[in-house]
Design a protein around this motif. Structure first.
Motif, mmCIF file in Angstrom:
data_model
loop_
_atom_site.group_PDB
_atom_site.id
_atom_site.type_symbol
_atom_site.label_atom_id
_atom_site.label_comp_id
_atom_site.label_asym_id
_atom_site.label_seq_id
_atom_site.Cartn_x
_atom_site.Cartn_y
_atom_site.Cartn_z
ATOM 1 N N GLY A 426 0.784 -1.220 0.000
ATOM 2 C CA GLY A 426 0.000 0.000 0.000
ATOM 3 C C GLY A 426 0.817 1.272 0.000
ATOM 4 N N GLN A 427 2.143 1.170 0.035
ATOM 5 C CA GLN A 427 2.999 2.354 -0.022
ATOM 6 C C GLN A 427 3.867 2.283 -1.272
ATOM 7 N N TYR A 428 4.269 3.457 -1.728
ATOM 8 C CA TYR A 428 4.991 3.542 -2.990
ATOM 9 C C TYR A 428 6.215 4.430 -2.830
ATOM 10 N N ARG A 429 7.213 4.126 -3.646
ATOM 11 C CA ARG A 429 8.471 4.853 -3.542
ATOM 12 C C ARG A 429 8.504 6.034 -4.503
ATOM 13 N N GLY A 430 8.658 5.784 -5.775
ATOM 14 C CA GLY A 430 8.556 6.848 -6.766
ATOM 15 C C GLY A 430 9.864 7.548 -7.077
ATOM 16 N N TRP A 431 9.871 8.221 -8.244
ATOM 17 C CA TRP A 431 11.095 8.857 -8.733
ATOM 18 C C TRP A 431 11.529 10.008 -7.843
ATOM 19 N N ALA A 432 10.589 10.763 -7.270
ATOM 20 C CA ALA A 432 10.968 11.902 -6.426
ATOM 21 C C ALA A 432 11.615 11.421 -5.138
#
Length: 684
Positions: A426-432
């Motif tokens: 349910g959590q995401y990392r992402g490019w930022a």
């Protein structure tokens, strides 16, 4: 590198194609490459070829336009010349007749070709009174560029034109301008008094005097009170134009410093041509600090910023042309302000940078690297308020990124949806998040990097302008990244011009606080359905590039890095990036920011991840995709909801980025360690 440059026209006739070719030859000599030119023979050459050898072929003039020469050399003859030169790549300058044979010759030898689209020949045919030929010429144009390894287009309108005839492997390659030669300092009051002894406002045109340039439209402004029309150039239409415009000053062909002096001495520059793929003279006028009035079609769309550096008038509307010119000739203060912004808008467009980009395109065609590098850190404009010492003409020095308060602004792409790499369910990392970690691990001082991520899925430009960017300013950010707009652009009745202008105003306000800004162009998957929105994205991104230059912001141009949006970069929902996609954006952004060893760190992380494995985890069949993603999306749409309803920013406050003590490198970097202000639900 051994390069063969094949041109439909060449010296001694100086035009846009010849000028660009000479700049390419000069740059190739500077970089130590071996160049050979193949072109029609049309007269003695008294210009340096910068160490290149020339093979000039027998040619004949077009009956109605003797400056244009046609050579009927066979593909076998061209292949023989290419083989003798041992060419690594063939550059086709504005190819059509000779260029077609050049493509065939190169194919026969297995040599890659880079075709530079510069002339809209089908439109020229219509202007020359043979509109029936246009469809056949268009088909030939498409066939030729589809055969080339790569096609370079100078503007977004040119890209659109090529895509309409089925050309796919297109890269943007604009034109450089000599900002030392073309400069406001060249303005010559004595020259002005000679042309207009009564002190009239000088409104001028520079270019070929030929039907395709529509110079006859200048009759709409020739008799404006207090205005002296100046026409610079030669061509077959000159006698007729002199009869049509008896009060205008016809200066003939001017070149070099003489042209630069005349250009800078104008008060307003006008270009009425609707068939321009780029329009170099518009760029030279801007560099000279002269505001421009040009038709709102073709290349000028990318060059002229309405109500900033000049005006774009409605194509074919001569009343609108007259009104736009009258607006500038009647207001000295506005004319000066537009001129200052005009000069600032072309800073950083020198031929050296464009030359390196060209060599990068050669290398891509040769298979030496996956795509050209085209990240830009634009200069701060002359008239802008004093910002922090951000990158002026190049990315920041890689010695040590100076930012300590980084805030990310955007929608689901910046929130990181579908990047589940080493994250709890349910959590995401992402490019930022990844970029924040890169800023932290590469710092050479003890001061920590704090990071906030204000992105929320489904958000639009208005949310960024009214909520996220003001919040970033309130947090006293010294670096803000902005990736927004895709949700707007795929909506009904989206106006990409208005959206970019609204975003531009907000970025300008943020820059006035001294904050550095990294703009990222909007992008989407390259699937058939995306073509419905492609034009909107091109227009929006063209304005973002202008915005970056005008505000001194840095730019990650994803359009120029097509591998960043390859099919294997997208998650199973087909609208968000997977972990591989987020890694690619993060390291591309780090290179724009000048993060030390960003390229090497990216290669290291790639080495310890299996892209095929990433792709395997994020691909589902059509039936499963409809059940998991399409149906929930349609249900929300019918209910008037979005995926972001009720959610807050991912990371609402600036919190330290915790770097592992062992600093094991990017492959093992954990995500930033603050829980989101409102935990997002799993992607539907």
């Amino acid at each position: 590198m051994k390069v063969v440059l094949l041109a439909e026209s060449f010296l001694p006739h100086m035009n846009g194609v010849t000028h660009s070719l000479l700049q390419a030859l000069r740059h190739l000599e500077r970089r130590g490459h071996d160049a050979l030119v193949i072109a029609p023979r049309s007269g003695p050459i008294d210009h340096s070829l910068y160490g290149a050898r020339a093979v000039l072929l027998p040619s004949m003039p077009l009956p109605s336009y003797p400056d244009v020469r046609v050579t009927l050399a066979s593909a076998q003859r061209l292949a023989s010349v290419m083989r003798e030169h041992d060419a690594d790549v063939v550059h086709l300058a504005s190819p059509f007749v000779l260029g077609w044979r050049g493509v065939l010759a190169a194919e026969s030898l297995g040599i890659p070709t880079v075709a530079v689209y510069q002339t809209d020949i089908p439109s020229y045919a219509e202007r020359y009174g043979v509109p029936g030929a246009a469809p056949a010429l268009t088909r030939h144009l498409g066939r030729l560029h589809r055969r080339a390894t790569l096609t370079l287009a100078p503007s977004t309108s040119a890209v659109e034109r090529l895509e309409s005839v089925g050309v796919e492997r297109i890269r943007l390659w604009r034109r450089g301008v000599d900002t030392e030669r073309f400069s406001p300092a060249r303005r010559d009051e004595a020259w002005r008094r000679e042309i207009a002894p009564g002190g009239e406002i000088l409104v001028g045109y520079v270019g070929r005097l030929a039907p395709e340039k529509q110079v006859e439209d200048l009759r709409a402004i020739a008799e404006l009170p207090g205005v002296k029309l100046v026409v610079i150039g030669e061509g077959p239409a000159r006698p007729a134009l002199e009869r049509m415009l008896p009060t205008a000053a016809f200066m003939g062909f001017l070149g070099g410093d003489e042209l630069a002096r005349a250009m800078a001495s104008l008060d307003v520059f006008v270009h009425p041509g609707e068939s321009e793929t780029f329009c170099q003279t518009v760029q030279e006028a801007l560099a000279s600090g002269v505001p421009v009035v040009a038709t709102g079609r073709g290349g000028p769309l990318d060059l002229v910023q309405n109500s900033a550096t000049g005006w774009l008038y409605r194509p074919g509307d001569l009343d609108d042309l007259r009104d736009r010119v009258r607006d500038l000739t009647g207001d000295d203060a506005k004319r000066r302000a537009f001129g200052e912004q005009a000069r600032a808008s072309v800073a950083g467009r020198g031929w050296d940078r464009l030359g390196d980009e060209l060599i990068g395109h050669y290398e891509e065609a040769m298979g030496r690297r996956p795509a050209p590098v085209a990240e830009v850190a634009a200069p701060t404009p002359v008239a802008a308020p004093a910002p922090s010492p951000s990158a002026a003409s190049a990315p920041p020095s890689p010695a040590a990124p100076r930012w300590t308060r980084y805030v990310a602004v955007g929608d689901s792409l910046t929130e990181g949806l579908c990047d589940e790499s080493r994250m709890p369910a349910g959590q995401y990392r992402g490019w930022a998040d990844r970029l924040a970690m890169l800023l932290a691990v590469t710092r050479t001082t003890a001061e920590p990097v704090a990071y906030a991520n204000l992105a929320v899925r489904s958000r639009r430009v208005r949310d960024a302008v009214e909520v996220q960017l003001p919040r970033a300013a309130a947090l006293d950010a010294d670096l803000v990244s902005v990736l927004i707009g895709a949700n707007d652009l795929v909506g009904r009745r989206a106006d990409p011009h208005a959206l970019a202008t609204e975003l531009g105003d907000a970025v300008t306000r943020l820059r006035m606080t001294g904050c550095d800004v990294l703009l990222v162009t909007a992008f989407m998957p390259r699937r058939p359905a995306a073509r419905l929105f492609a034009r909107r994205f091109r227009i929006f991104n063209a304005r973002l590039r202008q915005l970056a230059e005008a505000t001194g912001s840095m730019l990650l141009d994803v359009d120029a890095r097509p591998e960043l949006a390859d099919d294997d970069r997208w998650a199973e929902d087909r609208v968000h990036l997977n972990a591989s996609g987020h890694r690619g954006i993060a390291y591309a952004a780090a290179r724009v920011l000048g993060v030390p060893d960003a390229r090497e760190l990216g290669a290291l992380e790639l080495a310890v991840h299996d892209p095929a494995e990433d792709r395997g985890r994020t691909v589902v069949g059509d039936v499963e995709w409809i059940r998991r993603h399409a149906v929930p999306w349609m249900r929300r749409r019918l209910q008037g909801r979005t995926a972001g309803d009720g959610l807050g920013p991912k990371r609402a406050e600036l919190l330290p980025v915790i770097v592992p003590a062992s600093n094991p490198g990017p492959a093992a970097l954990p995500p930033t360690n603050a829980a989101p202000a409102a935990r997002p639900a799993p992607v539907e």
